[in-house]
Write an enzyme that holds these catalytic residues in place. Structure first.
Site, PDB file in Angstrom:
ATOM      1  N   TYR A 154      83.572 -12.643 -74.735  1.00 17.25           N
ATOM      2  CA  TYR A 154      84.065 -13.618 -75.731  1.00 17.25           C
ATOM      3  C   TYR A 154      83.098 -13.708 -76.922  1.00 17.25           C
ATOM      4  O   TYR A 154      83.512 -13.659 -78.085  1.00 17.25           O
ATOM      5  CB  TYR A 154      84.209 -14.973 -75.035  1.00 17.25           C
ATOM      6  CG  TYR A 154      84.784 -16.073 -75.888  1.00 17.25           C
ATOM      7  CD1 TYR A 154      86.151 -16.148 -76.134  1.00 17.25           C
ATOM      8  CD2 TYR A 154      83.960 -17.062 -76.432  1.00 17.25           C
ATOM      9  CE1 TYR A 154      86.680 -17.177 -76.899  1.00 17.25           C
ATOM     10  CE2 TYR A 154      84.477 -18.093 -77.195  1.00 17.25           C
ATOM     11  CZ  TYR A 154      85.839 -18.151 -77.425  1.00 17.25           C
ATOM     12  OH  TYR A 154      86.362 -19.169 -78.188  1.00 17.25           O
ATOM     13  N   LYS A 158      83.831 -12.788 -80.831  1.00 20.51           N
ATOM     14  CA  LYS A 158      83.748 -13.796 -81.895  1.00 20.51           C
ATOM     15  C   LYS A 158      82.679 -13.437 -82.926  1.00 20.51           C
ATOM     16  O   LYS A 158      82.827 -13.721 -84.112  1.00 20.51           O
ATOM     17  CB  LYS A 158      83.486 -15.178 -81.281  1.00 20.51           C
ATOM     18  CG  LYS A 158      84.640 -15.688 -80.409  1.00 20.51           C
ATOM     19  CD  LYS A 158      85.925 -15.834 -81.196  1.00 20.51           C
ATOM     20  CE  LYS A 158      87.058 -16.443 -80.407  1.00 20.51           C
ATOM     21  NZ  LYS A 158      88.275 -16.633 -81.204  1.00 20.51           N
TER      22      LYS A 158
HETATM   23  P1  NAI Z   1      94.498 -22.442 -76.418  1.00 23.49           P
HETATM   24  O1  NAI Z   1      94.309 -21.655 -75.170  1.00 23.49           O
HETATM   25  O2  NAI Z   1      95.163 -23.750 -76.355  1.00 23.49           O
HETATM   26  O3  NAI Z   1      95.214 -21.579 -77.520  1.00 23.49           O
HETATM   27  C1  NAI Z   1      95.103 -20.201 -77.613  1.00 23.49           C
HETATM   28  C2  NAI Z   1      96.319 -19.689 -78.306  1.00 23.49           C
HETATM   29  O4  NAI Z   1      96.267 -18.276 -78.374  1.00 23.49           O
HETATM   30  C3  NAI Z   1      97.573 -20.058 -77.517  1.00 23.49           C
HETATM   31  O5  NAI Z   1      98.603 -20.424 -78.401  1.00 23.49           O
HETATM   32  C4  NAI Z   1      97.893 -18.765 -76.814  1.00 23.49           C
HETATM   33  O6  NAI Z   1      99.249 -18.633 -76.490  1.00 23.49           O
HETATM   34  C5  NAI Z   1      97.462 -17.768 -77.866  1.00 23.49           C
HETATM   35  N1  NAI Z   1      97.268 -16.428 -77.307  1.00 23.49           N
HETATM   36  C6  NAI Z   1      96.423 -16.047 -76.338  1.00 23.49           C
HETATM   37  N2  NAI Z   1      96.596 -14.738 -76.071  1.00 23.49           N
HETATM   38  C7  NAI Z   1      97.570 -14.292 -76.917  1.00 23.49           C
HETATM   39  C8  NAI Z   1      98.200 -13.054 -77.130  1.00 23.49           C
HETATM   40  N3  NAI Z   1      97.861 -11.965 -76.422  1.00 23.49           N
HETATM   41  N4  NAI Z   1      99.159 -12.968 -78.070  1.00 23.49           N
HETATM   42  C9  NAI Z   1      99.519 -14.043 -78.787  1.00 23.49           C
HETATM   43  N5  NAI Z   1      98.969 -15.256 -78.638  1.00 23.49           N
HETATM   44  C10 NAI Z   1      98.001 -15.380 -77.708  1.00 23.49           C
HETATM   45  O7  NAI Z   1      93.040 -22.604 -77.000  1.00 23.49           O
HETATM   46  P2  NAI Z   1      92.505 -23.082 -78.416  1.00 23.49           P
HETATM   47  O8  NAI Z   1      91.270 -23.822 -78.132  1.00 23.49           O
HETATM   48  O9  NAI Z   1      93.558 -23.698 -79.235  1.00 23.49           O
HETATM   49  O10 NAI Z   1      92.060 -21.672 -79.043  1.00 23.49           O
HETATM   50  C11 NAI Z   1      92.452 -21.233 -80.317  1.00 23.49           C
HETATM   51  C12 NAI Z   1      91.328 -20.386 -80.896  1.00 23.49           C
HETATM   52  O11 NAI Z   1      90.196 -21.205 -81.102  1.00 23.49           O
HETATM   53  C13 NAI Z   1      90.894 -19.259 -79.978  1.00 23.49           C
HETATM   54  O12 NAI Z   1      90.655 -18.087 -80.739  1.00 23.49           O
HETATM   55  C14 NAI Z   1      89.593 -19.777 -79.415  1.00 23.49           C
HETATM   56  O13 NAI Z   1      88.728 -18.740 -79.031  1.00 23.49           O
HETATM   57  C15 NAI Z   1      89.057 -20.561 -80.582  1.00 23.49           C
HETATM   58  N6  NAI Z   1      88.040 -21.531 -80.253  1.00 23.49           N
HETATM   59  C16 NAI Z   1      88.315 -22.606 -79.425  1.00 23.49           C
HETATM   60  C17 NAI Z   1      87.312 -23.505 -79.101  1.00 23.49           C
HETATM   61  C18 NAI Z   1      87.545 -24.676 -78.219  1.00 23.49           C
HETATM   62  O14 NAI Z   1      86.561 -25.378 -77.900  1.00 23.49           O
HETATM   63  N7  NAI Z   1      88.764 -24.970 -77.797  1.00 23.49           N
HETATM   64  C19 NAI Z   1      85.948 -23.328 -79.636  1.00 23.49           C
HETATM   65  C20 NAI Z   1      85.781 -22.189 -80.483  1.00 23.49           C
HETATM   66  C21 NAI Z   1      86.800 -21.339 -80.768  1.00 23.49           C
END
Ligand code: NAI
Length: 247
Positions: A154, A158
């Site tokens: 990860y 990133k």
């Molecule tokens: P989440 O798990 O709720 O959302 C992730 C989204 O990516 C979901 O809509 C999921 O369906 C989509 N996704 C995953 N694999 C996919 C694929 N193969 N094709 C299409 N869509 C796909 O988590 P969150 O927190 O909303 O994450 C969103 C972004 O933010 C991610 O890139 C994550 O790494 C990043 N992020 C999140 C943090 C946190 O603390 N929640 C901190 C830093 C970064």
């Protein structure tokens, strides 16, 4: 309505930070191409946006699949005629210490979080170059800046997004296209929901602002970078971490 006339494409739009970005951009006037794997969740969000007076269309795209990125973005371009704002948000974790990490988990995280951004950019950049205006925003992470034990795949993905952001920013700056990243810290979404209560309480102690972030906190930063107000900012990584990492 600062995004009136603009078209935004958000990957991973069905929940969490992606959903908040889509809602925020739509509320401010953008027509939004909602991209994710789950048609039903996308339909619900499109309905929510249109009920609130916004414009949205759905495109089923698994960002780990190159052909789905190509065909999905082609369909979005055919539907809206252009894409002005690209938000590369989709991301996953597959945590394990490196010594035990399966190659499949390394590959899945790198292809979903990093290779996908290279591929989506390739598909939208022609539309942005032609009109000499574009905004690309990559959702990185604090762990791409600091590393994190148990998350080498990860963190590498990133950190890679930050390198991609800076290189791409240099490639297209002369065409009035900006490329930036946001680096969220600890945001309350399903990605962090699985963490133990004890871990969360300890994490909050490391956050000077004394709370975890919300998806809307990240969406606000993304909206700013997508706006005309941010037209002189490119190749930047905007921390959205409550002060967890400064500098
Ligand atoms: P989440 O798990 O709720 O959302 C992730 C989204 O990516 C979901 O809509 C999921 O369906 C989509 N996704 C995953 N694999 C996919 C694929 N193969 N094709 C299409 N869509 C796909 O988590 P969150 O927190 O909303 O994450 C969103 C972004 O933010 C991610 O890139 C994550 O790494 C990043 N992020 C999140 C943090 C946190 O603390 N929640 C901190 C830093 C970064």
């Amino acid at each position: 309505m600062k995004f009136e006339g603009r078209v935004a494409l958000v990957t991973g739009a069905s929940q969490g930070i992606g959903l908040a970005c889509a809602v925020s951009l739509a509320r401010q006037g953008a027509a939004v191409a909602l991209a994710a794997r789950n048609q039903q969740k996308l339909d619900e969000l499109a309905q929510q946006i249109s009920t609130a007076g916004g414009k949205a269309a759905t495109f089923v795209i698994d960002v780990a699949e190159e052909e789905q990125i190509k065909s999905g973005i082609k369909a979005a371009l055919a539907h809206f005629g252009k894409i002005d704002i690209l938000v590369n948000n989709a991301g996953i974790t597959r945590d394990q210490l490196v010594m035990r990490m399966k190659r499949a988990d390394w590959d899945a995280v790198l292809s979903t979080n990093l290779t996908s951004a290279y591929l989506t950019i390739q598909q939208v950049i022609g539309s942005m170059l032609r009109q000499r205006w574009g905004r690309i925003i990559n959702v990185s992470s604090i762990f791409g800046q600091t590393g994190q034990a148990g998350q080498a795949n990860y963190a590498a993905s990133k950190a890679g997004l930050i390198g991609l952001t800076m290189a791409m920013a240099r490639e297209v700056a002369s065409r009035n296209i900006t490329v930036n990243a946001v680096a969220p810290g600890f945001i309350e979404t399903s990605m962090t929901a699985a963490l133990s209560e004890e871990f969360k309480q300890n994490a909050v102690k490391m956050i000077p602002l004394g709370r975890v972030g919300t998806p809307e906190d990240v969406a606000n930063a993304v909206s700013f970078l997508a706006s005309d107000e941010a037209s002189y900012i490119t190749g930047h990584v905007l921390n959205v971490n409550g002060g967890m990492l400064m500098g």
